[in-house]
Every structure is written in structure tokens, then in C-alpha cells.
Design a protein around this motif. Structure first.
Motif, PDB file in Angstrom:
ATOM      1  N   UNK A 149      34.300  31.181  29.956  1.00 40.78           N
ATOM      2  CA  UNK A 149      35.743  31.155  29.909  1.00 40.78           C
ATOM      3  C   UNK A 149      36.276  29.829  30.439  1.00 40.78           C
ATOM      4  N   UNK A 150      37.551  29.604  30.254  1.00 37.84           N
ATOM      5  CA  UNK A 150      38.137  28.335  30.630  1.00 37.84           C
ATOM      6  C   UNK A 150      38.475  28.268  32.105  1.00 37.84           C
ATOM      7  N   UNK A 151      38.663  29.391  32.739  1.00 40.71           N
ATOM      8  CA  UNK A 151      39.096  29.376  34.121  1.00 40.71           C
ATOM      9  C   UNK A 151      38.305  30.348  34.965  1.00 40.71           C
ATOM     10  N   UNK A 152      38.720  30.455  36.233  1.00 45.70           N
ATOM     11  CA  UNK A 152      38.097  31.404  37.149  1.00 45.70           C
ATOM     12  C   UNK A 152      38.583  32.812  36.782  1.00 45.70           C
ATOM     13  N   UNK A 153      37.638  33.709  36.660  1.00 52.30           N
ATOM     14  CA  UNK A 153      37.970  35.065  36.260  1.00 52.30           C
ATOM     15  C   UNK A 153      37.681  36.039  37.396  1.00 52.30           C
TER      16      UNK A 153
END
Lengths: 115, 108
Positions: free
Chosen positions: A1-5
């Protein structure tokens, strides 16, 4: 993913139950942080993982709190025997090279409510 | 020990007025200082860092080592500046420590 999840985004639990909060950092980030955000307390540091070094656990408020980071990636924050004062938003953040650049990328947080 | 103090929990100003969000720190070495911002319903994000000496969205912050301060300033506040602002400090390679935060409300 593109960010912190982070998951779950919301968790309601009863006093005395255990909870696990998960953080999936940005791929390649070596540092991972957990913070607790509550009204009037600001952002409280909990624990910091940097690469293969021993984690800095100096912010964990009691021995009911623990965290691990498996394979240098995903982290789980565990709160045992939850208390009402544990209610807060738990934020995870990651960064590429520890604290020296200062740019942490935050997740959306896990809101914990202990009834 | 590292410590960051933001004395104001809430700062309310009118649109177009100057803004100064205060931050004082204590440190045992050579810190790096930052301002982070959290807009409504958004993630916490970096606004600016002292080593860059940059202006972001019209905000600037100057490190004053004599006064151990890193106040955030903007000459003319805009409504979209309303947010929670956190001052933060790190020493090289160590954890980032945040202040308690200041809510900025810009009124029209």
C-alpha cells in the motif's frame, strides 16, 4: 500500500479483555513507532523499533502493554486486561532511517474504547 | 531527557491576524525540531523542520537556542490553517518526542 495501514480502525471492548492492534508500515521503512493520542495528553510515545536493534520500550505505561515487530515489518501492539483509562487513539508511524530525518508517516489510527 | 512544552492548548485568532504557536524544549545534546499538523479527518503529517529553514503554507519557525524555543509563525492566518499543531524533537537516531499540541482555530 501507499501509506501506513492500521487495523482495526475502531475497537470497542469490555474492561478486562485483551486487545491487539496491528500496524503495517510503509515498505522499506526501518523505523516504526507507536504513540497514544488522547485529549489533554497530546501524543504520548509508547515504543520505537529501529531495524534489528532492541526496541525502545521506555514509553509503555505498564506491563499490560507490549509490542512486537515481526520480520522487520508488521507490528502488533497488545494491551492485556484493558482498563477504561486505556481508551485513546493509538497511532502507528514509520520512517525510512530512524529519527534523524524526523519525517514520520502516520497511519489513521486505531480508536480504542474500553467500556 | 528530552521534553517539549506547548503552553497553549487552544489558540483562537481571526482570519488575517498573525499567528504564533509557542514551543519550548529541553535537551541534553543537539536536537532537531519539527512541527507536525493534523487537519480535521486527516493523518498527522510533517509541516516543517528547523534544518530546512523553509516556509510551508506561509508558516515559518526559527530555532532560538538561547531561549530553547521553536515557535511557529504565520503573518496572516487563513481559515484552512485551523488544525492541531504538534511541536516535536529528536536527537540523532532516537525517537521523536511530541508536545501536548495546540489547537488553532481561525475565525472568519
Amino acid at each position: 500500500g501507499a501509506g501506513v495501514s492500521q487495523s482495526p480502525s475502531n475497537k470497542v471492548t469490555e474492561k478486562g479483555k485483551d486487545v491487539e492492534l496491528r500496524c503495517d508500515p510503509i515498505s522499506g521503512h526501518t523505523a516504526l513507532y507507536w504513540y497514544r493520542q488522547s485529549l489533554g495528553q497530546g501524543l504520548e510515545f509508547l515504543i520505537y523499533f529501529q531495524g534489528n536493534s532492541a526496541p525502545d520500550k521506555s514509553g509503555l505505561p505498564s506491563d499490560r502493554f507490549s509490542a512486537e515487530r515481526t520480520g522487520g515489518s508488521v507490528s502488533t501492539l497488545t494491551i492485556q486486561r484493558t482498563q477504561q483509562e486505556d481508551s485513546a487513539v493509538y497511532l502507528c508511524a514509520s520512517s525510512f532511517s530512524g529519527g534523524n530525518t524526523g519525517e514520520l508517516f502516520f497511519g489513521e489510527g486505531s480508536r480504542l474504547t474500553v467500556l | 531527557a528530552q521534553r517539549v512544552t506547548q503552553p497553549e492548548k487552544l489558540l483562537s485568532v481571526f482570519k488575517g491576524a498573525p499567528v504564533e504557536l509557542k514551543c519550548n524544549y529541553s535537551y541534553s545534546g543537539s536536537p532537531e525540531l519539527f512541527w507536525y499538523v493534523q487537519y480535521s479527518r486527516q493523518r498527522l503529517q510533517l509541516l516543517l523542520r528547523h534544518i530546512s529553514r523553509e516556509s510551508i503554507k506561509g508558516f515559518t519557525a526559527d530555532l532560538n537556542k538561547g531561549e530553547t524555543s521553536f515557535h511557529l509563525k504565520k503573518p496572516f492566518a487563513q481559515e484552512e490553517d485551523s488544525a492541531m499543531y504538534y511541536c516535536a524533537l529528536t536527537e540523532y537516531g532516537n525517537k521523536l518526542v511530541f508536545g501536548a499540541g495546540t489547537i488553532l482555530r481561525v475565525k472568519s
